[in-house]
Design a protein around this motif. Structure first.
Motif, PDB file in Angstrom:
ATOM      1  N   PHE A  10      27.726  21.732  -5.428  1.00 38.49           N
ATOM      2  CA  PHE A  10      26.810  20.871  -4.681  1.00 38.49           C
ATOM      3  C   PHE A  10      27.412  20.335  -3.393  1.00 38.49           C
ATOM      4  CE2 PHE A  10      24.975  20.371  -8.965  1.00 38.49           C
ATOM      5  CZ  PHE A  10      23.691  20.776  -8.667  1.00 38.49           C
ATOM      6  N   GLY A  11      28.640  19.870  -3.453  1.00 38.38           N
ATOM      7  CA  GLY A  11      29.260  19.269  -2.273  1.00 38.38           C
ATOM      8  C   GLY A  11      29.252  20.210  -1.087  1.00 38.38           C
ATOM      9  N   ILE A  19      19.794  18.111  -0.993  1.00 36.81           N
ATOM     10  CA  ILE A  19      19.319  18.541  -2.301  1.00 36.81           C
ATOM     11  C   ILE A  19      18.582  17.382  -2.950  1.00 36.81           C
ATOM     12  CG2 ILE A  19      20.016  19.421  -4.564  1.00 36.81           C
ATOM     13  CD1 ILE A  19      22.501  20.600  -3.175  1.00 36.81           C
ATOM     14  N   SER A  20      17.299  17.612  -3.266  1.00 38.72           N
ATOM     15  CA  SER A  20      16.495  16.562  -3.885  1.00 38.72           C
ATOM     16  C   SER A  20      16.968  16.314  -5.309  1.00 38.72           C
ATOM     17  CB  SER A  20      15.019  16.951  -3.887  1.00 38.72           C
ATOM     18  OG  SER A  20      14.810  18.011  -4.811  1.00 38.72           O
ATOM     19  N   LEU A  21      16.592  15.173  -5.864  1.00 35.79           N
ATOM     20  CA  LEU A  21      16.979  14.830  -7.228  1.00 35.79           C
ATOM     21  C   LEU A  21      16.429  15.855  -8.221  1.00 35.79           C
ATOM     22  CD1 LEU A  21      18.436  12.871  -9.063  1.00 35.79           C
ATOM     23  CD2 LEU A  21      16.363  11.487  -9.155  1.00 35.79           C
ATOM     24  N   THR A  27      19.200  22.546 -11.057  1.00 33.44           N
ATOM     25  CA  THR A  27      20.433  23.299 -10.805  1.00 33.44           C
ATOM     26  C   THR A  27      21.505  22.948 -11.816  1.00 33.44           C
ATOM     27  OG1 THR A  27      19.867  23.417  -8.469  1.00 33.44           O
ATOM     28  CG2 THR A  27      22.147  23.892  -9.056  1.00 33.44           C
ATOM     29  N   GLU A  28      21.637  21.666 -12.175  1.00 28.72           N
ATOM     30  CA  GLU A  28      22.618  21.282 -13.188  1.00 28.72           C
ATOM     31  C   GLU A  28      22.307  21.954 -14.521  1.00 28.72           C
ATOM     32  OE1 GLU A  28      22.349  17.027 -12.942  1.00 28.72           O
ATOM     33  OE2 GLU A  28      24.171  16.904 -11.723  1.00 28.72           O
TER      34      GLU A  28
END
Length: 159
Positions: A10-11, A19-21, A27-28
């Motif tokens: 992500f970073g 990246i939206s919540l 993705t997680e």
């Protein structure tokens, strides 16, 4: 043409987009499944994947016999490609071939899935391998595009 992205870091990916919540949660969840398959991966020369290519009935309109695979990937004058023979140990498939190329934009590493083909039973393992490999290498994401209906179905089923 379909294009798929798997976010591995992500970073690093945030340097390209916000990246939206909701996307973060999806993705997680997907990241948690990247190693879910029992994958056997062996580095090979691309030419050694001709058997898997011949068995694949969706050839993307170019030849994948041993001489063409060697010319396209093993002996390319500008790019370094990595070829792997992939098996899902829980399936009874004849294996899948996957060709990867590592790249970077603005210092952010990522992995291209350049080609993937083979037994449909092993195609999910090939995609899973690329996703897990991105995490192992510290790549921000994996990208793949193509016109294969079979690969499109495999990619959608992993979302």
């Amino acid at each position: 043409m379909q294009r798929f992205f798997y976010i591995a870091g992500f970073g690093a990916a945030e340097s390209f987009t916000s990246i939206s919540l909701g996307a973060l949660r999806i993705t997680e969840s997907r990241q948690g499944r990247a190693d879910a398959l029992d994958v056997c991966a062996k580095p090979v020369l691309a030419a050694e994947l001709a058997t898997q290519a011949v068995a694949f009935d969706d050839h993307h309109l170019f030849q994948r016999d041993a001489p063409h695979l060697s010319w396209r990937y093993d002996k390319h004058p500008a790019f370094h490609y990595e070829a792997f023979l992939i098996f899902d140990r829980s399936a009874q498939g004849d294996g899948a071939g996957i060709i990867l190329r590592s790249d970077a934009v603005d210092g952010v590493p990522f992995i291209h899935i350049v080609d993937v083909f083979g037994d449909p039973a092993d195609l999910p393992a090939a995609i899973s391998f690329a996703e897990a490999e991105a995490a192992r290498r510290g790549a921000a994401f994996v990208d793949m595009s193509g016109t294969s209906g079979g690969l499109f179905a495999v990619s959608l089923s992993r979302c």
